[in-house]
Scaffold this motif. Sequence first.
Motif, mmCIF file in Angstrom:
data_model
loop_
_atom_site.group_PDB
_atom_site.id
_atom_site.type_symbol
_atom_site.label_atom_id
_atom_site.label_comp_id
_atom_site.label_asym_id
_atom_site.label_seq_id
_atom_site.Cartn_x
_atom_site.Cartn_y
_atom_site.Cartn_z
ATOM 1 N N LEU A 106 0.859 -1.183 0.000
ATOM 2 C CA LEU A 106 0.000 0.000 0.000
ATOM 3 C C LEU A 106 0.894 1.232 0.000
ATOM 4 C CD1 LEU A 106 -2.730 -1.162 2.546
ATOM 5 C CD2 LEU A 106 -2.493 -1.657 0.098
ATOM 6 N N ARG A 107 0.960 1.910 -1.128
ATOM 7 C CA ARG A 107 1.934 2.982 -1.310
ATOM 8 C C ARG A 107 1.420 4.359 -0.892
ATOM 9 N NH1 ARG A 107 6.663 2.864 -3.297
ATOM 10 N NH2 ARG A 107 6.433 5.113 -3.571
ATOM 11 N N ALA A 108 0.135 4.606 -1.068
ATOM 12 C CA ALA A 108 -0.349 5.957 -0.758
ATOM 13 C C ALA A 108 -1.862 5.954 -0.622
ATOM 14 C CB ALA A 108 0.079 6.952 -1.845
ATOM 15 N N GLY A 109 -2.357 6.981 0.063
ATOM 16 C CA GLY A 109 -3.799 7.109 0.219
ATOM 17 C C GLY A 109 -4.186 8.479 0.747
ATOM 18 N N GLU A 110 -5.481 8.738 0.722
ATOM 19 C CA GLU A 110 -6.046 9.975 1.241
ATOM 20 C C GLU A 110 -6.744 9.693 2.566
ATOM 21 O OE1 GLU A 110 -9.529 13.252 0.133
ATOM 22 O OE2 GLU A 110 -9.331 11.406 -1.040
ATOM 23 N N VAL A 111 -6.353 10.401 3.614
ATOM 24 C CA VAL A 111 -7.004 10.247 4.906
ATOM 25 C C VAL A 111 -8.397 10.870 4.828
ATOM 26 C CG1 VAL A 111 -6.929 10.820 7.356
ATOM 27 C CG2 VAL A 111 -4.812 10.211 6.153
ATOM 28 N N LEU A 112 -9.414 10.048 5.017
ATOM 29 C CA LEU A 112 -10.799 10.520 4.942
ATOM 30 C C LEU A 112 -11.321 10.964 6.292
ATOM 31 C CD1 LEU A 112 -12.279 7.698 2.681
ATOM 32 C CD2 LEU A 112 -11.487 9.959 1.962
ATOM 33 N N SER A 113 -10.901 10.277 7.346
ATOM 34 C CA SER A 113 -11.303 10.653 8.700
ATOM 35 C C SER A 113 -10.200 10.247 9.661
ATOM 36 C CB SER A 113 -12.615 9.963 9.093
ATOM 37 O OG SER A 113 -12.447 8.558 9.192
ATOM 38 N N GLY A 114 -10.117 10.946 10.782
ATOM 39 C CA GLY A 114 -9.084 10.662 11.766
ATOM 40 C C GLY A 114 -7.776 11.376 11.518
ATOM 41 N N ALA A 115 -7.801 12.417 10.688
ATOM 42 C CA ALA A 115 -6.562 13.162 10.407
ATOM 43 C C ALA A 115 -5.954 13.729 11.675
ATOM 44 C CB ALA A 115 -6.830 14.280 9.400
ATOM 45 N N GLU A 116 -6.794 14.049 12.662
ATOM 46 C CA GLU A 116 -6.278 14.598 13.922
ATOM 47 C C GLU A 116 -5.401 13.582 14.661
ATOM 48 O OE1 GLU A 116 -10.118 12.535 14.844
ATOM 49 O OE2 GLU A 116 -9.375 13.867 13.259
ATOM 50 N N LEU A 117 -5.587 12.284 14.389
ATOM 51 C CA LEU A 117 -4.737 11.252 14.975
ATOM 52 C C LEU A 117 -3.445 11.093 14.181
ATOM 53 C CD1 LEU A 117 -7.436 8.482 15.611
ATOM 54 C CD2 LEU A 117 -6.555 10.148 17.249
ATOM 55 N N ALA A 118 -3.549 11.247 12.868
ATOM 56 C CA ALA A 118 -2.389 11.048 12.002
ATOM 57 C C ALA A 118 -1.404 12.206 12.047
ATOM 58 C CB ALA A 118 -2.859 10.824 10.567
ATOM 59 N N ARG A 119 -1.889 13.430 12.231
ATOM 60 C CA ARG A 119 -1.015 14.607 12.149
ATOM 61 C C ARG A 119 0.149 14.562 13.141
ATOM 62 N NH1 ARG A 119 -6.261 17.720 12.044
ATOM 63 N NH2 ARG A 119 -6.814 17.844 9.824
ATOM 64 N N PRO A 120 -0.068 14.242 14.431
ATOM 65 C CA PRO A 120 1.071 14.205 15.356
ATOM 66 C C PRO A 120 2.113 13.144 14.980
ATOM 67 C CG PRO A 120 -0.998 14.261 16.560
ATOM 68 C CD PRO A 120 -1.345 14.005 15.140
ATOM 69 N N ARG A 121 1.681 12.077 14.329
ATOM 70 C CA ARG A 121 2.611 11.021 13.913
ATOM 71 C C ARG A 121 3.383 11.427 12.673
ATOM 72 N NH1 ARG A 121 -2.354 6.738 14.044
ATOM 73 N NH2 ARG A 121 -2.738 6.755 16.318
ATOM 74 N N ARG A 122 2.841 12.384 11.921
ATOM 75 C CA ARG A 122 3.462 12.843 10.678
ATOM 76 C C ARG A 122 3.711 14.342 10.770
ATOM 77 N NH1 ARG A 122 5.636 12.530 7.339
ATOM 78 N NH2 ARG A 122 4.384 12.994 5.473
ATOM 79 N N ALA A 123 4.473 14.731 11.798
ATOM 80 C CA ALA A 123 4.747 16.158 12.013
ATOM 81 C C ALA A 123 5.450 16.780 10.810
ATOM 82 C CB ALA A 123 5.599 16.333 13.270
ATOM 83 N N ALA A 124 6.232 15.963 10.077
ATOM 84 C CA ALA A 124 6.951 16.487 8.921
ATOM 85 C C ALA A 124 6.013 16.948 7.816
ATOM 86 C CB ALA A 124 7.909 15.424 8.374
#
Length: 225
Positions: A106-124
Motif C-alpha cells: 500500500l503505497r499511498a492514500g487519502e485520509v478521509l477521517s481521523g486526520a487529527e490522529l495522524a497529524r502528530p505522527r506525521r509532524a513532517a
Amino acid sequence: MSSTTTANEPLPRAFFDRPVLEVAPDLLGRTLVRRSAEGTITLRLTEVEAYAGEIDPGSHAFRGRTARNATMFGPPGHAYVYFTYGMWHCLNLVCGPEGRASGVLLRAGEVLSGAELARPRRAAARGRDHELAKGPARLATALEVDRALDGTDVCADGEEFALRVLAGTPVTRERIATGPRTGVAGDGGVHPWRFWITGDPMVSPYRPHQPRRRTRGLDAGVTGS
C-alpha cells in the motif's frame, strides 16, 4: 463481488484469494480502516504495488520463506508488515492461494477521517493533510502500523479489529495508470506493477532505484601513522 455490495461492507477473503495482478488495481478506491486505542482512521487507497513472490526478483519472497516474510506464504487477506532501512515500516496485503507468496504494497492514500490522529505522527507533513499518507512509509506511520500488526487478519469477523478493508468506491480501469515499481532494482525493476489513480494528488512521486551510499565512519579520511 456482488453488484449490491455497499461502500462500508468489508471485503471478503475471496477478494484477496486471486492473482496479485488482479487484486492490486482492484484495491484502488477501497477504504482502509485502522482502529487503535486512540481512535479510528479511514483512508482511501490511491496507489499500490504488486509483488509476485518466488517468481518476482523484486519480492522479499523471491529466495523463499524466512522468518521475516513468513506471512506472505500464509492465507490471503492478512497484513504483511516489514521494517526497512532501519527506520520505517511498510504495510502490504497478502493475496493469492496459501503457500504461494504474493502481496500488494500500500503505497499511498487519502485520509478521509481521523486526520487529527495522524497529524502528530506525521509532524513532517506540517499540516498538509495531502502529505499524511503520500508514500508507503508515510502511510504506515500515519496509521501507526508496525511489526506488531504483521499477520493481522483484515477479513476477520466481528467488531474488534485493528485493520480492515472496506469496499469503498472502486476505480474504473480507465482511471488506473500503471508503470514500473518505485525503487526496485535489477530484473525486478522492469515490471510495470505499480498502479495508481490517474491525476490523484495523493499519489507519491516515482523514483527509480538508487544504490544506497555507504555511511562514512567516524575515522573516515584519517590517515594512520
